[in-house]
Design an enzyme around this catalytic site. Structure first.
Site, PDB file in Angstrom:
ATOM      1  N   THR A  64      -5.625  59.419  -3.002  1.00 40.53           N
ATOM      2  CA  THR A  64      -5.054  58.979  -1.739  1.00 40.53           C
ATOM      3  C   THR A  64      -5.996  57.989  -1.076  1.00 40.53           C
ATOM      4  O   THR A  64      -6.959  57.512  -1.706  1.00 40.53           O
ATOM      5  CB  THR A  64      -4.675  60.208  -0.871  1.00 40.53           C
ATOM      6  OG1 THR A  64      -3.992  59.748   0.287  1.00 40.53           O
ATOM      7  CG2 THR A  64      -5.883  61.048  -0.470  1.00 40.53           C
ATOM      8  N   LYS A  68      -6.332  54.316  -3.890  1.00 38.76           N
ATOM      9  CA  LYS A  68      -5.181  54.066  -4.778  1.00 38.76           C
ATOM     10  C   LYS A  68      -5.333  52.795  -5.615  1.00 38.76           C
ATOM     11  O   LYS A  68      -4.879  52.747  -6.746  1.00 38.76           O
ATOM     12  CB  LYS A  68      -3.888  54.008  -3.959  1.00 38.76           C
ATOM     13  CG  LYS A  68      -3.523  55.355  -3.354  1.00 38.76           C
ATOM     14  CD  LYS A  68      -2.220  55.282  -2.590  1.00 38.76           C
ATOM     15  CE  LYS A  68      -1.973  56.586  -1.856  1.00 38.76           C
ATOM     16  NZ  LYS A  68      -0.729  56.579  -1.095  1.00 38.76           N
ATOM     17  N   ASN A  89      -1.197  56.630  -7.388  1.00 37.43           N
ATOM     18  CA  ASN A  89      -1.518  57.860  -6.651  1.00 37.43           C
ATOM     19  C   ASN A  89      -1.554  59.079  -7.571  1.00 37.43           C
ATOM     20  O   ASN A  89      -1.890  60.169  -7.142  1.00 37.43           O
ATOM     21  CB  ASN A  89      -0.536  58.085  -5.491  1.00 37.43           C
ATOM     22  CG  ASN A  89       0.825  58.549  -5.968  1.00 37.43           C
ATOM     23  OD1 ASN A  89       1.179  58.362  -7.137  1.00 37.43           O
ATOM     24  ND2 ASN A  89       1.593  59.143  -5.081  1.00 37.43           N
ATOM     25  N   GLY A 133      -0.389  46.155   3.089  1.00 37.01           N
ATOM     26  CA  GLY A 133      -1.406  46.691   2.175  1.00 37.01           C
ATOM     27  C   GLY A 133      -0.752  47.451   1.031  1.00 37.01           C
ATOM     28  O   GLY A 133       0.437  47.260   0.715  1.00 37.01           O
ATOM     29  N   TYR A 221       1.820  61.195   8.391  1.00 39.29           N
ATOM     30  CA  TYR A 221       2.341  62.428   8.985  1.00 39.29           C
ATOM     31  C   TYR A 221       1.238  63.084   9.794  1.00 39.29           C
ATOM     32  O   TYR A 221       0.054  62.830   9.561  1.00 39.29           O
ATOM     33  CB  TYR A 221       2.867  63.398   7.915  1.00 39.29           C
ATOM     34  CG  TYR A 221       1.784  63.863   6.971  1.00 39.29           C
ATOM     35  CD1 TYR A 221       1.507  63.152   5.812  1.00 39.29           C
ATOM     36  CD2 TYR A 221       1.022  64.997   7.243  1.00 39.29           C
ATOM     37  CE1 TYR A 221       0.507  63.552   4.955  1.00 39.29           C
ATOM     38  CE2 TYR A 221       0.005  65.406   6.386  1.00 39.29           C
ATOM     39  CZ  TYR A 221      -0.239  64.680   5.240  1.00 39.29           C
ATOM     40  OH  TYR A 221      -1.245  65.070   4.397  1.00 39.29           O
ATOM     41  N   GLY A 243       6.094  61.081   7.672  1.00 38.62           N
ATOM     42  CA  GLY A 243       6.107  61.077   6.217  1.00 38.62           C
ATOM     43  C   GLY A 243       5.880  62.424   5.545  1.00 38.62           C
ATOM     44  O   GLY A 243       5.516  62.457   4.365  1.00 38.62           O
TER      45      GLY A 243
HETATM   46  P1  ATR Z   1      -2.995  51.053   2.650  1.00 38.96           P
HETATM   47  O1  ATR Z   1      -3.460  51.154   1.242  1.00 38.96           O
HETATM   48  O2  ATR Z   1      -2.823  52.390   3.344  1.00 38.96           O
HETATM   49  O3  ATR Z   1      -1.793  50.183   2.809  1.00 38.96           O
HETATM   50  P2  ATR Z   1      -4.646  48.878   3.517  1.00 38.96           P
HETATM   51  O4  ATR Z   1      -4.394  48.171   2.228  1.00 38.96           O
HETATM   52  O5  ATR Z   1      -6.030  48.897   4.080  1.00 38.96           O
HETATM   53  O6  ATR Z   1      -4.213  50.395   3.462  1.00 38.96           O
HETATM   54  O7  ATR Z   1      -3.648  48.242   4.593  1.00 38.96           O
HETATM   55  C1  ATR Z   1      -3.597  48.686   5.915  1.00 38.96           C
HETATM   56  C2  ATR Z   1      -2.489  47.940   6.643  1.00 38.96           C
HETATM   57  O8  ATR Z   1      -2.379  48.443   7.964  1.00 38.96           O
HETATM   58  C3  ATR Z   1      -2.736  46.453   6.768  1.00 38.96           C
HETATM   59  O9  ATR Z   1      -1.490  45.793   6.673  1.00 38.96           O
HETATM   60  C4  ATR Z   1      -3.330  46.337   8.182  1.00 38.96           C
HETATM   61  O10 ATR Z   1      -3.148  45.077   8.779  1.00 38.96           O
HETATM   62  P3  ATR Z   1      -4.172  43.867   8.445  1.00 38.96           P
HETATM   63  O11 ATR Z   1      -3.821  43.404   7.068  1.00 38.96           O
HETATM   64  O12 ATR Z   1      -3.883  42.854   9.483  1.00 38.96           O
HETATM   65  O13 ATR Z   1      -5.546  44.470   8.548  1.00 38.96           O
HETATM   66  C5  ATR Z   1      -2.500  47.364   8.889  1.00 38.96           C
HETATM   67  N1  ATR Z   1      -3.082  47.908  10.128  1.00 38.96           N
HETATM   68  C6  ATR Z   1      -4.137  48.741  10.255  1.00 38.96           C
HETATM   69  N2  ATR Z   1      -4.345  49.080  11.540  1.00 38.96           N
HETATM   70  C7  ATR Z   1      -3.387  48.441  12.268  1.00 38.96           C
HETATM   71  C8  ATR Z   1      -3.046  48.380  13.664  1.00 38.96           C
HETATM   72  N3  ATR Z   1      -3.745  49.071  14.573  1.00 38.96           N
HETATM   73  N4  ATR Z   1      -1.995  47.626  14.042  1.00 38.96           N
HETATM   74  C9  ATR Z   1      -1.284  46.927  13.114  1.00 38.96           C
HETATM   75  N5  ATR Z   1      -1.545  46.943  11.789  1.00 38.96           N
HETATM   76  C10 ATR Z   1      -2.576  47.687  11.365  1.00 38.96           C
END
Ligand code: ATR
Length: 280
Positions: A64, A68, A89, A133, A221, A243
């Site tokens: 997780t 991943k 995952n 992401g 969740y 979720g």
């Molecule tokens: P995951 O594998 O869980 O998708 P990640 O690849 O780090 O984790 O992606 C996190 C996502 O959440 C990204 O799209 C991030 O936006 P940025 O690309 O601009 O960083 C988004 N995100 C995280 N915190 C956020 C917030 N407070 N408001 C809006 N988007 C957020």
């Protein structure tokens, strides 16, 4: 001497993970003997921790946040759905005892929760996915396969949304935007695939984005409503869901990959929902 088959979930942080409980309930229900634990693993230790786990006889792993993508890189082979999402995952030790297959059961878990547990029809729906992401990557292909009308991916960093949309934009339109570009749009389904809920934050959403009778779904969740689930309720969503159902469904799919037995999920979701009502 019979050795109990070992499984685990790796992540950081991992102490509040419900996966050990879910898999123990599945094992009880299906009469399978196995052991499933949760292990705190930092990204820099991931490779060593996974290799050690399988070398010591482990049969399968869940990975997780934030592991991943590393799990996808680790897997010797991966399924088409994992390759599309570039995230894994579930790791499965193959019958040869050495090869590790990587799969991604998240998208399948979301679809089952939406369409089976909540009886929602996705065909023809206008969908907004927040976040660009790994979590978004894991669900887009499944939503497209369910024949949604269109997907807009919105992200704080707009370049990432544009890039991801470009990758999936084929017969069904998939478009990338920034939050400031959403004025005038309305969506039947808004999915929060950002990691904002993990820090109790809400992405910068304005009012009126949700169509009448629209649905909000947070991939995260929590025992209490996440900020996005609260936002959905304020917007008078037909349903504003977190979720937990997806978590149980993706776990059921992983359990099936490992044990070739499909557990029943409704009672497990009901039990976990009842438990969090008590603890909230
Ligand atoms: P995951 O594998 O869980 O998708 P990640 O690849 O780090 O984790 O992606 C996190 C996502 O959440 C990204 O799209 C991030 O936006 P940025 O690309 O601009 O960083 C988004 N995100 C995280 N915190 C956020 C917030 N407070 N408001 C809006 N988007 C957020």
């Amino acid at each position: 001497m019979s050795v109990i088959d070992r499984y685990a979930v790796f992540g950081h942080p991992i102490q509040h993970s419900k996966s050990p409980r879910i898999h123990r309930l599945f094992a009880e229900q299906t009469g399978q003997t196995l052991c499933y634990t949760a292990q705190e693993v930092l990204p820099e230790n991931f490779h060593h921790a996974v290799s050690t786990f399988f070398a010591d006889g482990g049969k399968g792993l869940n990975c997780t946040v934030p592991l991943k993508e590393l799990a996808w890189q680790y897997a010797y082979q991966s399924t088409p759905r994992a390759a599309l999402s570039k995230a894994v995952n579930t790791l499965i030790l193959q019958d040869d005892g050495t090869t590790v297959l990587g799969d991604n059961t998240d998208g399948c878990g979301l679809l089952t929760d939406l369409t089976v547990n909540h009886q929602l029809v996705l065909a023809g729906q206008q969908v907004l996915i927040m976040g660009a992401g790994g979590a978004s990557r894991g669900i887009i292909a499944h939503l497209l396969a369910a024949d949604v009308a269109s997907i807009i991916i919105v992200n704080r960093t707009i370049e990432k949304a544009l890039h991801l949309a470009h990758e999936f934009n084929q017969s069904i339109p998939v478009k990338g935007l920034g939050f400031a570009d959403l004025a005038g749009y309305q969506f039947d389904l808004i999915i929060n695939a950002t990691s904002a809920s993990l820090t109790n934050q809400l992405p910068p959403l304005s009012n009126h984005l949700l169509a009448p009778q629209g649905i909000c779904y947070d991939l995260a969740y929590s025992n209490e409503d996440t900020p996005f689930v609260r936002w959905g309720k304020q917007q008078l969503a037909q349903k504003s869901l977190d979720g937990l159902g997806m978590l149980v469904e993706q776990a059921a799919e992983a359990f099936f990959l490992w044990r070739k037995v499909r557990p029943e999920t409704q009672t497990v979701i009901a039990l976990l929902n009842a438990e969090r009502t008590h603890t909230a």
